[in-house]
Design a protein around this motif. Structure first.
Motif, PDB file in Angstrom:
ATOM      1  N   SER A  18      42.774  46.886 -32.907  1.00 43.65           N
ATOM      2  CA  SER A  18      41.727  46.079 -33.137  1.00 43.65           C
ATOM      3  C   SER A  18      40.949  45.440 -31.854  1.00 43.65           C
ATOM      4  CB  SER A  18      42.070  45.055 -33.998  1.00 43.65           C
ATOM      5  OG  SER A  18      42.481  45.365 -35.271  1.00 43.65           O
ATOM      6  N   VAL A  19      39.801  45.233 -31.750  1.00 39.98           N
ATOM      7  CA  VAL A  19      39.215  44.582 -30.831  1.00 39.98           C
ATOM      8  C   VAL A  19      38.224  43.650 -31.156  1.00 39.98           C
ATOM      9  CG1 VAL A  19      37.549  46.498 -30.334  1.00 39.98           C
ATOM     10  CG2 VAL A  19      38.037  45.137 -28.449  1.00 39.98           C
ATOM     11  N   THR A  20      37.927  42.691 -30.340  1.00 37.03           N
ATOM     12  CA  THR A  20      36.823  41.888 -30.599  1.00 37.03           C
ATOM     13  C   THR A  20      35.994  41.569 -29.498  1.00 37.03           C
ATOM     14  OG1 THR A  20      38.145  40.610 -32.333  1.00 37.03           O
ATOM     15  CG2 THR A  20      36.279  39.362 -31.205  1.00 37.03           C
ATOM     16  N   VAL A  21      34.369  41.696 -29.688  1.00 37.78           N
ATOM     17  CA  VAL A  21      33.434  41.368 -28.770  1.00 37.78           C
ATOM     18  C   VAL A  21      32.932  40.154 -28.889  1.00 37.78           C
ATOM     19  CG1 VAL A  21      31.338  42.440 -27.468  1.00 37.78           C
ATOM     20  CG2 VAL A  21      33.140  43.807 -28.364  1.00 37.78           C
ATOM     21  N   ASN A  22      32.577  39.309 -27.896  1.00 35.65           N
ATOM     22  CA  ASN A  22      32.034  38.084 -28.153  1.00 35.65           C
ATOM     23  C   ASN A  22      30.465  37.847 -27.656  1.00 35.65           C
ATOM     24  OD1 ASN A  22      34.448  36.888 -29.323  1.00 35.65           O
ATOM     25  ND2 ASN A  22      35.434  36.937 -27.526  1.00 35.65           N
ATOM     26  N   CYS A  23      29.943  37.001 -28.108  1.00 37.62           N
ATOM     27  CA  CYS A  23      28.483  36.962 -27.746  1.00 37.62           C
ATOM     28  C   CYS A  23      28.192  35.454 -27.660  1.00 37.62           C
ATOM     29  CB  CYS A  23      27.590  37.782 -28.468  1.00 37.62           C
ATOM     30  SG  CYS A  23      25.917  37.594 -28.500  1.00 37.62           S
ATOM     31  N   SER A  24      27.521  35.089 -26.677  1.00 38.00           N
ATOM     32  CA  SER A  24      26.871  33.547 -26.863  1.00 38.00           C
ATOM     33  C   SER A  24      25.513  33.551 -26.473  1.00 38.00           C
ATOM     34  CB  SER A  24      27.707  32.582 -25.811  1.00 38.00           C
ATOM     35  OG  SER A  24      27.391  33.155 -24.452  1.00 38.00           O
ATOM     36  N   SER A  69      28.453  26.219 -32.229  1.00 34.58           N
ATOM     37  CA  SER A  69      28.881  26.745 -30.920  1.00 34.58           C
ATOM     38  C   SER A  69      27.914  27.759 -30.475  1.00 34.58           C
ATOM     39  CB  SER A  69      30.231  27.187 -30.873  1.00 34.58           C
ATOM     40  OG  SER A  69      30.498  28.464 -31.615  1.00 34.58           O
ATOM     41  N   GLN A  70      26.867  28.208 -31.101  1.00 29.95           N
ATOM     42  CA  GLN A  70      25.868  29.111 -30.718  1.00 29.95           C
ATOM     43  C   GLN A  70      26.778  30.339 -29.973  1.00 29.95           C
ATOM     44  OE1 GLN A  70      23.400  27.135 -28.026  1.00 29.95           O
ATOM     45  NE2 GLN A  70      21.816  26.934 -29.764  1.00 29.95           N
ATOM     46  N   SER A  71      27.545  30.916 -30.732  1.00 22.83           N
ATOM     47  CA  SER A  71      28.405  32.338 -30.364  1.00 22.83           C
ATOM     48  C   SER A  71      28.691  33.051 -31.752  1.00 22.83           C
ATOM     49  CB  SER A  71      29.772  31.672 -29.874  1.00 22.83           C
ATOM     50  OG  SER A  71      30.509  31.033 -31.153  1.00 22.83           O
ATOM     51  N   SER A  72      28.929  34.391 -31.423  1.00 21.53           N
ATOM     52  CA  SER A  72      28.968  35.228 -32.399  1.00 21.53           C
ATOM     53  C   SER A  72      30.376  36.067 -31.930  1.00 21.53           C
ATOM     54  CB  SER A  72      27.821  36.193 -32.822  1.00 21.53           C
ATOM     55  OG  SER A  72      28.167  37.123 -33.753  1.00 21.53           O
TER      56      SER A  72
END
Lengths: 112, 113
Positions: A18-24, A69-72
């Motif tokens: 599994s992997v997670t990509v983050n965005c702000s 937190s203005q993130s996804s």
């Protein structure tokens, strides 16, 4: 400066992981979209999550949105080699006039 | 399935040359966009349109003109091409504006020598 930004330039995982990509992002939004762009192709939308939603799923994909937190984040489970692509977040925000602002993207490589 | 078709797929021109990139969508969408994509910058908006005859300026419009002749067709014009305009260009369309899904074409790779 970019109003939306992925937090890492590149990630690599092995197939099945599994992997997670983050965005702000930096401004109030009405919606956030995740796009995937495979080599030689145009971007294709994966998930659209509106500002009043906290989570959205699409098969093996799960997006979350935290407006405080203005993130996804975009999580992919049971990755496959064909998930290798650049992943972008894009925010629909008002900065003078409404625009869809794309981040620079995270290159995900899924290795056999 | 929404369809956006760009032509040509690849284009090489010389500095000062005249280039037209074409985009056609068969989605009955009102909104169409031209983006350029460069390493380290992601997708940047050049021009966009709300409908036939309408044109709006994006974030990086210098050196580009655009024209929306019909609901289906949106053109990007480089009248005096420069090497800084070497890039990958994408056209996209959407039904309802910024908070809706964008459907992209496959891109045109432009090289200005």
């Amino acid at each position: 400066s970019q109003l939306a930004e992925e937090n890492l330039w590149a990630l690599s995982v092995h197939e099945g992981e599994s992997v997670t990509v983050n965005c702000s992002y930096k401004t109030s939004i009405t919606a956030l979209q995740w796009y995937r762009q495979k080599s030689g192709e145009g971007p294709a939308q994966l998930i659209l999550i509106r500002s009043n939603e906290r989570e959205k799923r699409n098969g093996r994909l799960r997006a979350t949105l935290d407006t405080s937190s203005q993130s996804s984040s975009l999580s992919i489970t049971a990755t496959r080699c064909e998930d290798t692509a650049v992943y972008f977040c894009a925010t629909a925000a008002s900065s003078g006039s409404w625009q869809l602002i794309f981040g620079s993207g995270t290159q995900l490589t899924v290795m056999p | 399935e929404a369809a956006v078709t760009q032509s040509p797929r690849n284009k090489v021109t010389v500095t000062g040359g005249n280039v037209t990139l074409s985009c056609r969508q068969t989605n009955s969408h009102n909104y169409m966009y031209w983006y350029r994509q460069d390493t380290g910058h992601g997708l940047r908006l050049i021009h966009y349109s709300y409908g036939a005859g309408n044109l709006q300026i994006g974030d990086v419009p210098d050196g580009y003109k655009a024209t929306r002749t019909t609901q289906e067709d949106f053109f990007l014009l480089l009248e005096l091409a420069s090497p800084s305009q070497t890039s990958l260009y994408f056209c996209a369309s959407t039904a309802g504006g910024w908070a809706e899904t964008l459907y992209f074409g496959s891109g045109t790779r432009l090289t200005v020598l």
